[in-house]
Design a protein around this motif. Structure first.
Motif: not given
Length: 95
Positions: A6-7, A14-15, A39-43
Motif C-alpha cells: 500500500v502506497l 504505508i504498509c 485502520r488508516f482512514g483511507i477513503q
C-alpha cells in the motif's frame, strides 16, 4: 505468497501484508481494502492488479465500494487494447 503493498499518492509505503499464495486475489483484496479504510482512514483507493482480476463481477465489487482500479490485460487477447496501445507511437516503445 501474496504481497500486498500500500502506497500513498507520493509513492511512500504505508504498509504491506503477506498472505498465503493459494488465496484467491479477490477474496484477499476486498477485506484488505476494508481494513485499510478502518485502520488508516483511507477513503480514495485505486487498485492496481494483474489480468486475473478482470471480470465484470470483480469490477462491480470494486465499484460498489467506491474503489477505482487499473487492471492489466493481455495485449494478444484484447484487440481494442492492442490497437490503442500500438497506435500511440513514441509513448509505448516497442520493437
Amino acid at each position: 505468497m501474496i504481497v500486498a503493498v500500500v502506497l500513498d499518492d507520493a509513492g511512500k509505503l504505508i504498509c504491506c501484508e503477506l498472505m498465503p499464495g493459494n488465496t484467491d486475489d479477490i477474496n484477499t483484496l476486498i477485506p484488505a481494502a476494508d481494513r485499510l479504510r478502518q485502520r488508516f482512514g483511507i477513503q480514495d483507493i485505486c487498485v492496481v492488479a494483474d489480468p486475473g482480476m478482470i471480470s465484470q463481477a470483480r469490477k462491480a465489487q470494486l465499484a460498489a465500494r467506491g474503489m477505482r482500479y487499473l487492471l492489466g490485460a493481455r495485449l494478444r487477447n484484447v484487440k481494442d487494447i492492442r490497437e490503442t496501445v500500438f497506435s500511440r507511437a513514441g509513448i509505448f516503445p516497442c520493437r
